[in-house]
Design a protein around this motif. Structure first.
Motif, PDB file in Angstrom:
ATOM      1  N   HIS A   1     -22.405 -34.717  74.192  1.00  0.00           N
ATOM      2  CA  HIS A   1     -23.737 -35.031  74.694  1.00  0.00           C
ATOM      3  C   HIS A   1     -24.046 -36.517  74.568  1.00  0.00           C
ATOM      4  CE1 HIS A   1     -25.103 -31.120  75.797  1.00  0.00           C
ATOM      5  NE2 HIS A   1     -24.783 -30.599  74.630  1.00  0.00           N
TER       6      HIS A   1
ATOM      7  N   ALA B   1     -37.044 -23.330  59.899  1.00  0.00           N
ATOM      8  CA  ALA B   1     -35.693 -23.106  60.409  1.00  0.00           C
ATOM      9  C   ALA B   1     -34.689 -24.102  59.823  1.00  0.00           C
ATOM     10  CB  ALA B   1     -35.699 -23.202  61.931  1.00  0.00           C
TER      11      ALA B   1
ATOM     12  N   VAL C   1     -33.191 -44.270  65.708  1.00  0.00           N
ATOM     13  CA  VAL C   1     -33.751 -43.806  66.975  1.00  0.00           C
ATOM     14  C   VAL C   1     -35.125 -43.229  66.698  1.00  0.00           C
ATOM     15  CG1 VAL C   1     -33.463 -42.266  68.925  1.00  0.00           C
ATOM     16  CG2 VAL C   1     -31.464 -43.295  67.845  1.00  0.00           C
TER      17      VAL C   1
ATOM     18  N   ALA D   1     -22.126 -29.468  72.795  1.00  0.00           N
ATOM     19  CA  ALA D   1     -22.555 -29.852  71.449  1.00  0.00           C
ATOM     20  C   ALA D   1     -21.384 -29.724  70.480  1.00  0.00           C
ATOM     21  CB  ALA D   1     -23.724 -28.989  70.999  1.00  0.00           C
TER      22      ALA D   1
ATOM     23  N   PHE E   1     -29.965 -22.769  67.884  1.00  0.00           N
ATOM     24  CA  PHE E   1     -29.297 -23.565  66.854  1.00  0.00           C
ATOM     25  C   PHE E   1     -28.168 -22.805  66.179  1.00  0.00           C
ATOM     26  CE2 PHE E   1     -33.867 -24.517  67.084  1.00  0.00           C
ATOM     27  CZ  PHE E   1     -33.752 -25.692  67.805  1.00  0.00           C
TER      28      PHE E   1
ATOM     29  N   PHE F   1     -35.590 -23.671  75.639  1.00  0.00           N
ATOM     30  CA  PHE F   1     -35.867 -24.889  74.886  1.00  0.00           C
ATOM     31  C   PHE F   1     -37.274 -24.931  74.309  1.00  0.00           C
ATOM     32  CE2 PHE F   1     -32.267 -26.014  77.541  1.00  0.00           C
ATOM     33  CZ  PHE F   1     -31.412 -26.451  76.543  1.00  0.00           C
TER      34      PHE F   1
ATOM     35  N   ALA G   1     -35.839 -29.904  70.888  1.00  0.00           N
ATOM     36  CA  ALA G   1     -35.006 -28.720  70.656  1.00  0.00           C
ATOM     37  C   ALA G   1     -33.635 -28.918  71.294  1.00  0.00           C
ATOM     38  CB  ALA G   1     -35.688 -27.479  71.222  1.00  0.00           C
ATOM     39  N   ALA G   2     -33.621 -29.454  72.512  1.00  0.00           N
ATOM     40  CA  ALA G   2     -32.346 -29.694  73.190  1.00  0.00           C
ATOM     41  C   ALA G   2     -31.517 -30.707  72.414  1.00  0.00           C
ATOM     42  CB  ALA G   2     -32.588 -30.187  74.613  1.00  0.00           C
ATOM     43  N   GLN G   3     -32.173 -31.736  71.890  1.00  0.00           N
ATOM     44  CA  GLN G   3     -31.437 -32.759  71.129  1.00  0.00           C
ATOM     45  C   GLN G   3     -30.846 -32.180  69.853  1.00  0.00           C
ATOM     46  OE1 GLN G   3     -34.857 -35.267  70.864  1.00  0.00           O
ATOM     47  NE2 GLN G   3     -34.082 -36.749  72.326  1.00  0.00           N
ATOM     48  N   ILE G   4     -31.637 -31.350  69.166  1.00  0.00           N
ATOM     49  CA  ILE G   4     -31.123 -30.754  67.926  1.00  0.00           C
ATOM     50  C   ILE G   4     -29.969 -29.816  68.269  1.00  0.00           C
ATOM     51  CG2 ILE G   4     -31.697 -29.262  65.982  1.00  0.00           C
ATOM     52  CD1 ILE G   4     -34.531 -30.372  66.072  1.00  0.00           C
ATOM     53  N   ALA G   5     -30.142 -29.034  69.342  1.00  0.00           N
ATOM     54  CA  ALA G   5     -29.066 -28.126  69.745  1.00  0.00           C
ATOM     55  C   ALA G   5     -27.833 -28.912  70.173  1.00  0.00           C
ATOM     56  CB  ALA G   5     -29.537 -27.229  70.880  1.00  0.00           C
ATOM     57  N   ALA G   6     -28.046 -30.099  70.701  1.00  0.00           N
ATOM     58  CA  ALA G   6     -26.918 -30.929  71.127  1.00  0.00           C
ATOM     59  C   ALA G   6     -26.247 -31.600  69.932  1.00  0.00           C
ATOM     60  CB  ALA G   6     -27.383 -31.983  72.125  1.00  0.00           C
ATOM     61  N   GLY G   7     -26.847 -31.446  68.760  1.00  0.00           N
ATOM     62  CA  GLY G   7     -26.271 -32.052  67.568  1.00  0.00           C
ATOM     63  C   GLY G   7     -26.502 -33.545  67.495  1.00  0.00           C
ATOM     64  N   ASP G   8     -27.472 -34.049  68.228  1.00  0.00           N
ATOM     65  CA  ASP G   8     -27.693 -35.487  68.246  1.00  0.00           C
ATOM     66  C   ASP G   8     -29.188 -35.790  68.234  1.00  0.00           C
ATOM     67  OD1 ASP G   8     -27.328 -38.181  68.421  1.00  0.00           O
ATOM     68  OD2 ASP G   8     -26.913 -38.196  70.569  1.00  0.00           O
TER      69      ASP G   8
ATOM     70  N   TYR H   1     -40.168 -26.053  62.444  1.00  0.00           N
ATOM     71  CA  TYR H   1     -38.926 -26.786  62.230  1.00  0.00           C
ATOM     72  C   TYR H   1     -38.535 -26.748  60.765  1.00  0.00           C
ATOM     73  CZ  TYR H   1     -39.291 -28.394  67.021  1.00  0.00           C
ATOM     74  OH  TYR H   1     -39.337 -28.429  68.383  1.00  0.00           O
TER      75      TYR H   1
ATOM     76  N   SER I   1     -33.109 -42.630  75.142  1.00  0.00           N
ATOM     77  CA  SER I   1     -33.634 -43.102  76.411  1.00  0.00           C
ATOM     78  C   SER I   1     -32.719 -44.121  77.075  1.00  0.00           C
ATOM     79  CB  SER I   1     -35.039 -43.677  76.235  1.00  0.00           C
ATOM     80  OG  SER I   1     -35.039 -44.635  75.214  1.00  0.00           O
TER      81      SER I   1
ATOM     82  N   ASN J   1     -37.195 -43.642  72.103  1.00  0.00           N
ATOM     83  CA  ASN J   1     -37.261 -42.636  73.170  1.00  0.00           C
ATOM     84  C   ASN J   1     -38.716 -42.316  73.423  1.00  0.00           C
ATOM     85  OD1 ASN J   1     -34.527 -42.346  73.128  1.00  0.00           O
ATOM     86  ND2 ASN J   1     -34.533 -40.381  72.063  1.00  0.00           N
TER      87      ASN J   1
ATOM     88  N   PRO K   1     -39.572 -29.381  73.848  1.00  0.00           N
ATOM     89  CA  PRO K   1     -38.358 -28.828  74.471  1.00  0.00           C
ATOM     90  C   PRO K   1     -37.200 -29.822  74.400  1.00  0.00           C
ATOM     91  CG  PRO K   1     -40.243 -28.360  75.852  1.00  0.00           C
ATOM     92  CD  PRO K   1     -40.726 -29.274  74.758  1.00  0.00           C
ATOM     93  N   GLN K   2     -37.511 -31.083  74.606  1.00  0.00           N
ATOM     94  CA  GLN K   2     -36.448 -32.088  74.552  1.00  0.00           C
ATOM     95  C   GLN K   2     -35.906 -32.251  73.137  1.00  0.00           C
ATOM     96  OE1 GLN K   2     -37.947 -35.247  76.904  1.00  0.00           O
ATOM     97  NE2 GLN K   2     -35.932 -36.064  77.377  1.00  0.00           N
TER      98      GLN K   2
ATOM     99  N   HIS L   1     -24.341 -26.260  77.422  1.00  0.00           N
ATOM    100  CA  HIS L   1     -25.025 -27.151  76.486  1.00  0.00           C
ATOM    101  C   HIS L   1     -24.520 -26.914  75.061  1.00  0.00           C
ATOM    102  CE1 HIS L   1     -28.452 -28.754  74.101  1.00  0.00           C
ATOM    103  NE2 HIS L   1     -28.457 -29.663  75.057  1.00  0.00           N
TER     104      HIS L   1
ATOM    105  N   LEU M   1     -34.602 -27.268  60.271  1.00  0.00           N
ATOM    106  CA  LEU M   1     -34.183 -28.259  61.267  1.00  0.00           C
ATOM    107  C   LEU M   1     -34.661 -29.665  60.922  1.00  0.00           C
ATOM    108  CD1 LEU M   1     -34.921 -26.126  64.448  1.00  0.00           C
ATOM    109  CD2 LEU M   1     -32.728 -26.476  63.312  1.00  0.00           C
TER     110      LEU M   1
ATOM    111  N   THR N   1     -29.737 -37.723  75.132  1.00  0.00           N
ATOM    112  CA  THR N   1     -30.692 -37.574  74.037  1.00  0.00           C
ATOM    113  C   THR N   1     -31.375 -38.877  73.637  1.00  0.00           C
ATOM    114  OG1 THR N   1     -28.873 -37.785  72.464  1.00  0.00           O
ATOM    115  CG2 THR N   1     -29.544 -35.568  73.041  1.00  0.00           C
TER     116      THR N   1
END
Lengths: 292, 435, 274
Positions: free
Chosen positions: C134, B110, B27, C129, A44, A254, B85-92, B107, C217, B74, B82-83, C125, B112, C215
């Motif tokens: 994404h 941190a 979402v 971002a 992050f 991740f 975490a990826a979404q948060i890292a993706a900013g979405d 979370y 579905s 979703n 893991p998903q 990735h 988050l 992100t």
């Protein structure tokens, strides 16, 4: 504007679009990755410079060692059999006629399935409770075999799944290679009364040497990056017995959020793949005289 | 030619999916599985069964009752972290996410996820209405980081027909062991008389299964598992004793082997073993199965908290909660989220039909909940349930690591004390790496 | 050699191999036509009737499978078109035009052949971002467009076309682009087909990138969507439904494959691996 200048500009206009995407989506991340790997970084955005510590940690990480061993074992169990089977199939199917055409179709077919579907199918073939193999064994009065939960069987099980899935592409490549061998060489050999075995060894194999090299190089690089099958079939279990390097990278990044460490492992894998590819290339081509 | 055909199809597809819609969108991300086939269109909450069925139906109903809100769902593979975490890292990140209470502190620590007091207030949910266990699960450093949704614990799901055959019933109740020695004795007797395994266990791709057992019996002995936020203690005599018994069960074939959760779940229904130590969430489905007249389980189902084997009666409990990832959102979106939370809270009783304990004290006390089958047998869980200290982070990763080592120990791939030492070392190193 | 008859033992081995290839698919097909309840009790039930279409009906009715299918088609088609356009342009440029740093640039592109996806996926990735890419179709497609192989492949192909063609066209007063578009590009059709099919397959089967980049579905591709359903199947719609999803998801790609099969093999024989 002179014609020469216009040609130059035209050159950049043609290669520019690709180079732009290439630079932005490949080169930039590649450089970013090297920089990130020198940091203690989380997913992050937090960064702290630590030099080569991540690499030092990787070299002493027993889980990575295990994953490395698993990955190499998978590559060894997959690449040679895949190449040999593909070669035999290509030799047998490199002929006109409906029979060969249909069989080519059959052997290529699994190639189009996505990894999710392949693992979905194979999970229910391998599972000891209700799987296809278990049903067969039970019908024969034998105990089912726990392919996915026995640490000694899980790697072979993933290897077989991958073989089944990946067979089509090498067969295709080798078939293409075979069809480039000029027919008159064979005719000449037939006139000389050479046997099938001699023809194969003296003519066919040398002629498709480059193709075989390509198959081995592509497959080695691909199998060292095996990810989906392990993640979806076993999650790396039991006890890490089927965790591959790339699955570990995924978990570290991740699952544990340790982006810096994950990136360092990825760079090590990158180095390993390049080294192996070059080694294979050198081994195969070093005896080749510049024959033209 | 082909290029043109493809481009044409491409354009057509793009054109086909661009609806204009200015409703606020939320979402919702959840695990619990995908069951669109059976519940894709159902809105009758009372008629739905299983976690997946009830939650899918709830969301359908919310959409039907609130046409001014667009809900995107979703469904992620369990547990989905893991998903996330990826979404948060993706900013979405999504707006509302199911999360285990034991994972919230990662979370929250941190930054988050957001504290949810304002949303709860907007939804007119009084935090004082939560059960103590539920509240403890979502409160970190004095702030509430989620709306608790239930308390989950592990139970022994028991096939009483097989227990009777094994001579382990007295007065219509299953006789449960009171010490590790008795556990092994019962298991051997069971095996002898029924020629089936005493326990059904999910030992494949189910790292949390054994971890829950280990935590439970360590907590029962008041053993300190996490002395502080950065260390774990597993290389202890108590832990060795517990894992050795688990190993023994496997070595003697007193439990099913090589099953994952789905396989173990089905094995219990088919009467392939006596006792399935799995979560509260199977209470609902199994009770429904026991009510079916042509089921092997028909009339032969009982349930009990984990028996006391070491120390005192205790059980490691956790819970589900709805968290809100930190993100910029419009007031309209926040209002929609509050409405969703309020809606869920209203249906907490229906959720408890899955077998989980409700998160709202009022529901626990309600006659409707009390009237549900077997709830008297498991009410003790609310009293004896123990959670890990609030400062413990990274439970998802930690349980993964411990589970992996336990799996190796229990299947005999590694000696017990090596596995526990390795687990301790790996978890401590994970903590040392944390930023 | 080519015309020789196959030895009966070889034929048997081939048929056996074909059986091994097909058995899993047949098993899947059978399972997909069984009711979930019957399979819950005994998966061996797949070998006998009654069969039902309920799983396929359920897909059409209540699930996101159709949306995932559309996403996969969009992403794979976008990747294919993008790769064909970029690689053809660049291939022509590298093969035919003289400009400063041409060789250096070409070597840099070739080095890309050695870069595995894993070496760039994590920083990419992070990068996407920052760029807000994404969960979008461009975000899912762009990584496929960096493949050096396409450029290398098309460069080789353009080089093999006799230069006299260019000279004749240029003498006629055609511009560089007209030459490329009207004269040379049509000649590369077999190469385009090969490159296109493999790009399509690779994008269709990609798993890790859409897993972390999509992100919500409704942006999942089939691989990711099916994975989420698959890993949850413990308490879900059941085995039959999952298998029906698998079959359903494979149909379009099988159609593409069968339609292009001759093309692929012939094109590869003509162009690949020199």
């Amino acid at each position: 504007m002179t014609a020469a200048l216009r040609d130059r500009l035209a050159g950049y206009a043609f290669v520019g679009p690709f180079l732009l995407v290439y630079a932005a989506v490949l080169i930039v991340p590649l450089v970013m990755g090297i920089v990130i790997s020198l940091h203690r970084a989380d997913l992050f955005g937090r960064r702290e410079w630590i030099g080569l510590d991540n690499y030092a940690q990787a070299l002493g990480d027993p889980v990575l060692h295990q994953a490395f061993g698993n990955t190499v074992l998978l590559a060894v169990l997959i690449v040679p059999p895949l190449t040999v089977i593909a070669l035999l199939l290509a030799l047998a199917l490199n002929r006109p006629g409906k029979f060969a055409a249909v069989l080519r179709g059959v052997f290529f077919s699994s190639l189009v399935l996505s990894v999710t579907i392949v693992t979905l199918i194979w999970r229910f073939i391998l599972t000891p409770d209700a799987g296809l193999i278990a049903e067969g064994l039970e019908a024969a009065g034998r105990a089912p075999i726990p392919f996915l939960s026995d640490p000694d069987l899980v790697i072979p099980a993933i290897a077989v799944t991958t073989l089944w899935w990946s067979l089509g592409f090498p067969v295709m490549l080798i078939l293409a290679g075979l069809q480039q061998v000029p027919g008159d060489i064979y005719e000449a050999a037939a006139l000389d009364g050479a046997g099938r075995w001699t023809v194969l060894r003296r003519i066919t194999l040398p002629a498709i040497r480059r193709t075989l090299l390509l198959v081995v190089m592509l497959q080695t690089a691909a199998q060292l990056q095996l990810f989906g099958q392990a993640q979806l079939l076993t999650g790396g279990g039991p006890g890490g017995a089927s965790r591959t390097i790339v699955l570990y990278i995924f978990e570290v990044s991740f699952g544990r959020w340790e982006l810096g460490y994950a990136t360092a492992i990825a760079e090590l894998l990158f180095g390993m793949i390049i080294a192996l590819t070059l080694l294979q290339y050198w081994l195969v081509t070093r005896h080749e005289e510049p024959r033209a | 030619m082909i290029g043109r055909a493809l481009a044409f199809g491409f354009a057509g597809l793009l054109a086909g999916c661009a609806p204009a819609d200015d409703r606020p969108e939320i979402v919702v991300q959840r695990f619990f599985g995908e069951c669109g086939a059976a519940y894709g269109e159902s809105t009758d909450v009372a008629a739905a069964d299983t976690e997946c069925g009830i939650l899918t139906t709830l969301i359908n109903r919310f959409e039907a009752e609130n046409p001014d809100i667009r809900v995107k769902v979703n469904v992620v593979a369990w547990p989905g972290y893991p998903q996330l975490a990826a979404q948060i890292a993706a900013g979405d990140p999504p707006d509302l996410v199911t999360m285990h209470q034991s994972v919230i502190s990662d979370y929250a620590g941190a930054g988050l996820i957001e504290p949810v007091e304002p949303l709860l207030a907007a939804a007119r949910i009084d935090p004082a209405a939560f059960t103590p266990a539920a509240r403890a699960g979502v409160e970190k450093e004095g702030r509430l980081y989620a709306m608790p949704w239930d308390t989950i614990g592990r139970l022994w799901h028991i096939n009483t027909a097989l227990m009777a055959e094994a001579g382990l019933m007295r007065g219509g109740k299953p006789v449960l062991p009171n010490s590790p020695e008795e556990l092994l004795a019962h298991a051997r007797q069971f095996r002898e008389r029924t020629s089936k395994p005493y326990l059904i266990q999910a030992q494949v791709s189910a790292p949390d299964f054994h971890v829950a057992l280990l935590y439970t019996y360590l907590l029962a002995q008041d053993a300190v598992i996490f002395p502080d936020a950065r260390h774990i203690r597993l290389d202890t005599p108590q832990a060795r004793a517990i894992v050795t018994v688990l190993r023994q069960l496997n070595a003697e074939g007193l439990t099913t082997l090589n099953q994952d959760f789905p396989a173990a779940t089905a094995a219990f229904i088919q009467g392939e073993g006596g006792i399935f130590p799995v979560g509260t969430w199977m209470l609902g489905p199994y009770d429904a199965e026991a009510a079916r007249s042509n089921s092997p389980l028909h009339g032969n189902y009982a349930v009990a908290p984990f028996p006391r084997l070491w120390g005192e009666e205790a059980s490691f409990v956790d819970g589900h909660a709805w968290i809100v990832p930190a993100a910029r959102r419009s007031p309209a979106e926040r209002a929609a989220m509050a409405r969703f939370l309020g809606f869920l809270a209203k249906y907490n009783y229906d959720w408890s039909r899955t077998g989980q304990l409700p998160a709202f004290a009022q529901v626990v006390e309600s006659p409707a909940f009390r009237a549900l089958p077997h709830r008297a047998d498991i009410a003790a869980l609310a009293r004896t349930g123990k959670q890990l200290p609030g400062y413990v982070e990274r439970q998802s990763a930690v349980q993964g690591l411990i589970g992996e080592e336990l799996e190796a120990a229990i299947t005999g791939a590694k000696p017990v004390d090596t596995a526990l030492k390795d687990a301790e070392r790996r978890v401590n190193r994970l903590y040392a790496q944390m930023m | 050699m080519k015309g020789a008859r196959l030895h009966p033992l070889v034929v048997m081995a081939l048929l056996l191999g074909a059986g091994v290839m097909l058995a899993p698919m047949v098993w899947t097909l059978l399972l997909s036509f069984k009711s979930n309840a019957a399979l819950m009790a005994d998966s061996g039930a797949a070998f006998s009737g009654p069969y039902t279409l309920e799983n396929y009906a359920a897909i059409l009715k209540g699930s996101l499978t159709l949306q995932w299918l559309a996403n996969s088609l969009i992403v794979a088609t976008g990747a294919t078109v993008g790769v064909l356009v970029l690689s053809s342009l660049a291939g022509y440029g590298f093969a035919r035009l003289e400009f400063p740093f041409r060789r250096t640039l070409f070597v840099i592109v070739l080095l890309g052949l050695a870069v595995p996806e894993q070496a760039v996926i994590l920083p990419r990735h992070q990068l996407f971002a920052m760029l807000g890419l994404h969960n979008s179709y461009p975000g899912l497609i762009l990584p496929s467009l960096t493949g050096s192989f396409g450029v290398f492949f098309m460069t080789q192909y353009f080089r093999a076309i006799p230069k006299e063609l260019d000279e004749a066209a240029l003498l006629d007063g055609a511009s560089r682009f007209t030459l490329f578009w009207k004269v040379l590009l049509p000649l590369t059709f077999p190469a385009q087909a090969t490159l296109g099919v493999f790009t399509f397959l690779a994008a269709w089967n990609d798993y890790w990138w859409p897993l972390i980049s999509a992100t919500t579905s409704d942006r999942f591709t089939l691989t990711v969507g099916l994975a989420s359903a698959q890993m949850n199947y413990a308490q879900t719609s059941g085995l039959g439904f999952l298998m029906a999803q698998a079959v359903f998801a494979s149909i379009p790609i099988l159609v593409v494959y069968i339609a292009f099969q001759k093309q692929i093999v012939r094109a590869m024989a003509g162009t690949a691996v020199r």
